[in-house]
Design a protein around this motif. Sequence first.
Motif, PDB file in Angstrom:
ATOM      1  N   VAL A 130      16.799  22.009  11.618  1.00  0.00           N
ATOM      2  CA  VAL A 130      17.112  20.616  11.317  1.00  0.00           C
ATOM      3  C   VAL A 130      17.629  19.953  12.588  1.00  0.00           C
ATOM      4  O   VAL A 130      18.643  20.383  13.161  1.00  0.00           O
ATOM      5  N   GLY A 131      16.908  18.909  13.041  1.00  0.00           N
ATOM      6  CA  GLY A 131      17.290  18.200  14.250  1.00  0.00           C
ATOM      7  C   GLY A 131      17.871  16.836  13.950  1.00  0.00           C
ATOM      8  O   GLY A 131      18.110  16.468  12.797  1.00  0.00           O
ATOM      9  N   ASN A 132      18.091  16.056  15.004  1.00  0.00           N
ATOM     10  CA  ASN A 132      18.714  14.738  14.854  1.00  0.00           C
ATOM     11  C   ASN A 132      17.856  13.754  14.076  1.00  0.00           C
ATOM     12  O   ASN A 132      18.382  12.870  13.413  1.00  0.00           O
ATOM     13  N   ASP A 133      16.521  13.888  14.173  1.00  0.00           N
ATOM     14  CA  ASP A 133      15.654  12.907  13.533  1.00  0.00           C
ATOM     15  C   ASP A 133      14.519  13.520  12.731  1.00  0.00           C
ATOM     16  O   ASP A 133      13.683  12.799  12.195  1.00  0.00           O
ATOM     17  N   ASP A 134      14.488  14.848  12.622  1.00  0.00           N
ATOM     18  CA  ASP A 134      13.389  15.492  11.903  1.00  0.00           C
ATOM     19  C   ASP A 134      13.750  16.945  11.635  1.00  0.00           C
ATOM     20  O   ASP A 134      14.766  17.450  12.133  1.00  0.00           O
ATOM     21  N   ALA A 135      12.907  17.601  10.860  1.00  0.00           N
ATOM     22  CA  ALA A 135      13.017  19.051  10.666  1.00  0.00           C
ATOM     23  C   ALA A 135      11.744  19.674  11.220  1.00  0.00           C
ATOM     24  O   ALA A 135      10.636  19.200  10.917  1.00  0.00           O
ATOM     25  N   MET A 136      11.886  20.713  12.048  1.00  0.00           N
ATOM     26  CA  MET A 136      10.755  21.285  12.768  1.00  0.00           C
ATOM     27  C   MET A 136      10.589  22.764  12.467  1.00  0.00           C
ATOM     28  O   MET A 136      11.581  23.474  12.312  1.00  0.00           O
ATOM     29  N   SER A 182       5.067  11.436   3.288  1.00  0.00           N
ATOM     30  CA  SER A 182       6.460  11.348   3.703  1.00  0.00           C
ATOM     31  C   SER A 182       6.903   9.902   3.844  1.00  0.00           C
ATOM     32  O   SER A 182       6.132   9.022   4.240  1.00  0.00           O
ATOM     33  N   TYR A 183       8.160   9.667   3.478  1.00  0.00           N
ATOM     34  CA  TYR A 183       8.819   8.387   3.713  1.00  0.00           C
ATOM     35  C   TYR A 183       9.749   8.578   4.904  1.00  0.00           C
ATOM     36  O   TYR A 183      10.525   9.527   4.951  1.00  0.00           O
ATOM     37  N   ILE A 184       9.679   7.672   5.896  1.00  0.00           N
ATOM     38  CA  ILE A 184      10.439   7.847   7.132  1.00  0.00           C
ATOM     39  C   ILE A 184      11.254   6.599   7.414  1.00  0.00           C
ATOM     40  O   ILE A 184      10.741   5.473   7.369  1.00  0.00           O
ATOM     41  N   ASN A 185      12.540   6.788   7.683  1.00  0.00           N
ATOM     42  CA  ASN A 185      13.444   5.718   8.090  1.00  0.00           C
ATOM     43  C   ASN A 185      14.236   6.235   9.284  1.00  0.00           C
ATOM     44  O   ASN A 185      15.155   7.045   9.127  1.00  0.00           O
ATOM     45  N   THR A 186      13.898   5.784  10.480  1.00  0.00           N
ATOM     46  CA  THR A 186      14.497   6.333  11.700  1.00  0.00           C
ATOM     47  C   THR A 186      15.739   5.586  12.148  1.00  0.00           C
ATOM     48  O   THR A 186      16.211   5.772  13.272  1.00  0.00           O
ATOM     49  N   ASN A 187      16.300   4.750  11.289  1.00  0.00           N
ATOM     50  CA  ASN A 187      17.470   3.963  11.689  1.00  0.00           C
ATOM     51  C   ASN A 187      18.761   4.768  11.650  1.00  0.00           C
ATOM     52  O   ASN A 187      19.792   4.304  12.132  1.00  0.00           O
ATOM     53  N   PHE A 188      18.728   5.951  11.070  1.00  0.00           N
ATOM     54  CA  PHE A 188      19.952   6.743  10.914  1.00  0.00           C
ATOM     55  C   PHE A 188      19.717   8.165  11.410  1.00  0.00           C
ATOM     56  O   PHE A 188      18.650   8.735  11.205  1.00  0.00           O
ATOM     57  N   PRO A 189      20.706   8.754  12.063  1.00  0.00           N
ATOM     58  CA  PRO A 189      20.575  10.158  12.480  1.00  0.00           C
ATOM     59  C   PRO A 189      20.713  11.093  11.279  1.00  0.00           C
ATOM     60  O   PRO A 189      21.456  10.816  10.337  1.00  0.00           O
ATOM     61  N   VAL A 190      19.991  12.209  11.336  1.00  0.00           N
ATOM     62  CA  VAL A 190      20.013  13.195  10.256  1.00  0.00           C
ATOM     63  C   VAL A 190      21.326  13.966  10.277  1.00  0.00           C
ATOM     64  O   VAL A 190      21.850  14.291  11.350  1.00  0.00           O
ATOM     65  N   GLU A 191      21.860  14.256   9.095  1.00  0.00           N
ATOM     66  CA  GLU A 191      23.060  15.085   8.977  1.00  0.00           C
ATOM     67  C   GLU A 191      22.767  16.412   8.296  1.00  0.00           C
ATOM     68  O   GLU A 191      23.333  17.430   8.659  1.00  0.00           O
ATOM     69  N   TYR A 192      21.877  16.399   7.280  1.00  0.00           N
ATOM     70  CA  TYR A 192      21.542  17.661   6.625  1.00  0.00           C
ATOM     71  C   TYR A 192      20.278  17.494   5.790  1.00  0.00           C
ATOM     72  O   TYR A 192      19.822  16.372   5.513  1.00  0.00           O
ATOM     73  N   MET A 193      19.705  18.628   5.388  1.00  0.00           N
ATOM     74  CA  MET A 193      18.537  18.674   4.508  1.00  0.00           C
ATOM     75  C   MET A 193      18.966  19.197   3.144  1.00  0.00           C
ATOM     76  O   MET A 193      19.792  20.120   3.044  1.00  0.00           O
TER      77      MET A 193
END
Length: 892
Positions: A192-198, A215-226
């Motif tokens: 799990v990265g800052n903007d995606d999961a790889m 997939s629905y994508i909203n890049t305005n916020f940094p990822v915290e968890y999956m």
Amino acid sequence: MGSSSYIYPSLLFTLFCTISFPCSVLSGPISYNSINPNFTASYLQFIDNSGVFLASKNNSFQARITNAKPESESYYVVVTHVSSNTIIWSANRNTPISKSSKLRFTNTGLVLYNDTEHPIWSTPQNLSTLSSLQLHESGNLVLIDSENNTVWESFDFPIDVMVVGQKLKIGKSLVSSLSDEDLSEGGYKLVVGNDDAMLQWNEMNYWKLSMERNSYINTNFPVEYMVMNSTGVYLLGQNGEQVVIRITLHNSNDLLANSSDFRIMKIDHNGVLSVVKIGASDGSSNQEFKGPIDNCRIPFICKKLGVCTNGGLCQCASSFRVDQKSNNGDCVPVDSSLALSGSCNETSLLSNATKIKYLNLRNDLDYFSNEFTEPLTRDVNISVCENMCSMNCSCLGIFYSQNSGSCYMIRNSLGSMFIKSSSQRDANRLGFVKMLIVGNTNGDDPNYKNTDFPILALVLLPLSGVVLIAVVAILIYLGKKRRNKKWGKSTKSKLGHDSKFSSFSDEEIEFVSIPGLPVRFAYEELEAATEFFKNQIGSGGFGIVYKGTLKDGTDIAVKKITCLGSQGKKEFLTEIAVIGKIHHINLVRLKGFCAHKGQRYLVYEYMNRGSLERTLFRGDSVLEWKERYEIALGTARGLAYLHTGCEHKIIHCDVKPENILLHDRSHVKMSDFGLSKLLSPEESGLFTTLRGTRGYLAPEWLMSSMISDKIDVYSYGMVLLEIIRGKKNSSTSPSPQSQSDISGSNSLSSSGESEQNRLVYFPLLALEMHEERRYLDLVDPRLMGQVRFEDAEKLVRVALCCVHEDPSLRPSMSNVVGMLEGGMPLCEPRIESLQFLRFYGRRFTEESTLGQNNEQQNHELVMYRQQQQTSMNTSEYNSFSYLSSQQVSGPR
């Protein structure tokens, strides 16, 4: 269970069982939902329950000690989903146990022991007083303290599975298992990265969650968890209030019918990520999501250089065939005179290869990592791209874009190829595999690259003539003169940071022209990474070491050179120009350097466990014998590479536990070897300056004698003895009862101690125990019962052979590696060349006795020196003189 009338009789009964039947406390019946402290479990105790010792309230999940397959003798502490028999968590996936090994729960935590009662896994031991171990209906195994707070949970330490209700936080990952039978960590992971999961293979991306069509994508916020539920898979930010990426599951429209079904997300050992629904009523399974959809996008599906077609059919690329010798499915060159280039750590073929050739892959092939990485460089021709690969030992192949002139490099690991589509970002990439010419070949072949021929000559010779060379030389001279004048003015005027090189002196400008330099970091970048050099993690004779983190999240160790002396510039140039080219799995990698206002910095990879000195002598836990053996072997391999595997022979000169660094999974690497004397293969000159650390210095340092790589062998032997003992060679400890006398030093025992409690110098004790074949008496007492006699004998004999007084009797480090690996017979220590240890032992005992004065000590030293000089005429080996107690390489 909540009434006081029941609690006290229960406690009395438990206490009675503990005293009378300690091996069967609380064994047998399965506990539901909760277990109290002072609990012990093993597979044998719960064999009637298939190893189950704890179940969730509705028995949806069970905690058990089990094997992955019925026929396996490897057991694990796991949490399983009952209806699907899926392992969702394991305490010891990398360290299986036997059926008699025990798991103990006390009010300080959970500890798993092996058969010899040595802890191999535990929860943190600094937790508050615990009241219970609970298994929730979600599958989460938790520790509860006396105030009913959750202080530890298994959900925070995932393996290869994530379940509904579990959060996979940023920086965490699911790591595949090696196979269905072996739960050990494999080569694939979901990160799990800052903007995606790889999905990654060997740290290279091959799939992203955002690639899915639904997939629905909203890049305005940094990822915290999956997280995952019955409707989909989510990457959340803003404390879980914002959806960054959402993947809708195929069957989510039937929400009511599926609300009680169980779902797991798993990355399997083949590198496929999937979400599977398990029916609550019948246990049936249904795959609701898979990534990547195309199996040919999996990096190693067709092994090395295999071509994947039709979702998983494999064949070798042109000019390659299946390797019949290894029978592992890899592809090798059809031409037997060619061999695949190994990584930087694989040097056996390089020693026999003089040329490099690039085999062209089919034009319709592509490599998985090309879509996820930026090119190494752009706007170059293919020759430049090949030359860059030839100069990089980690480069195994290239892809070159005919459209943009972009050069992509394949590093460290070669995977499978796939047939590209016309819709790809760059459909005109051509692939080339780097080959070593190890046999006879046509010297006129235009496709090879001779690594010994300077690249500069390849560029200049076709263009040059006598006149042109003269013109270029004049222009360079005039340009350099102007630059020097300009730099002089800029130094006087003290230009600010707007000038790119304003912070460098004239001598530092020379760094720019040194060939083979690693990355040059800006001072501001290191300042930000180390938070203004706040976190000091070590110091040594040449500087202070700070921990830092680069913008991409990579941890680094930054050494600030503070003690340059008259040789400072020479040492610094040696470090960056030579060590920057050296890559070996047991040598700390130099990532780059920085020069700023007369100050120099070296940037290394970060070793998260610190030094062997800290772990072995000051660590909270005891190093197991297996790990000590791996550390000894890894250190020997690193030194052997410095002595014989490099273009230039490098003598470390300061081998000691502080310079042996540890990382995860017992990775061991030598550090600070760049500050040693550099020798060419044929050179055997003398050192003029004493180097090293007392206690590890070879005796020949004290004479005007020739210094060779055997000084490192001596130091290694001293370190090996400390690894065996688990303490400093010169630290005080009682010795075992010995039948022999320690060179008449009994009378020198401090404070009238008994023979059993006398103070000894450990290398001397090792010599005496070797003479009596009492090798197990030398092993760290904390490992009692874990070490076999022959294993202890091997390390002790190797160590004693390494510390022979005569350098010619010491084995080479390559031979040490052979003995440790079992490929060479063990050497036999020569007692006549180890007699000097008796003098060292006596000196140690004397210095531990308060009543011994300096005059008496010096008299003993003079007498010993005279004896040694007299014996030189009759001995078969050279015996070295000893100058003073302040110089000897013995104890203190």
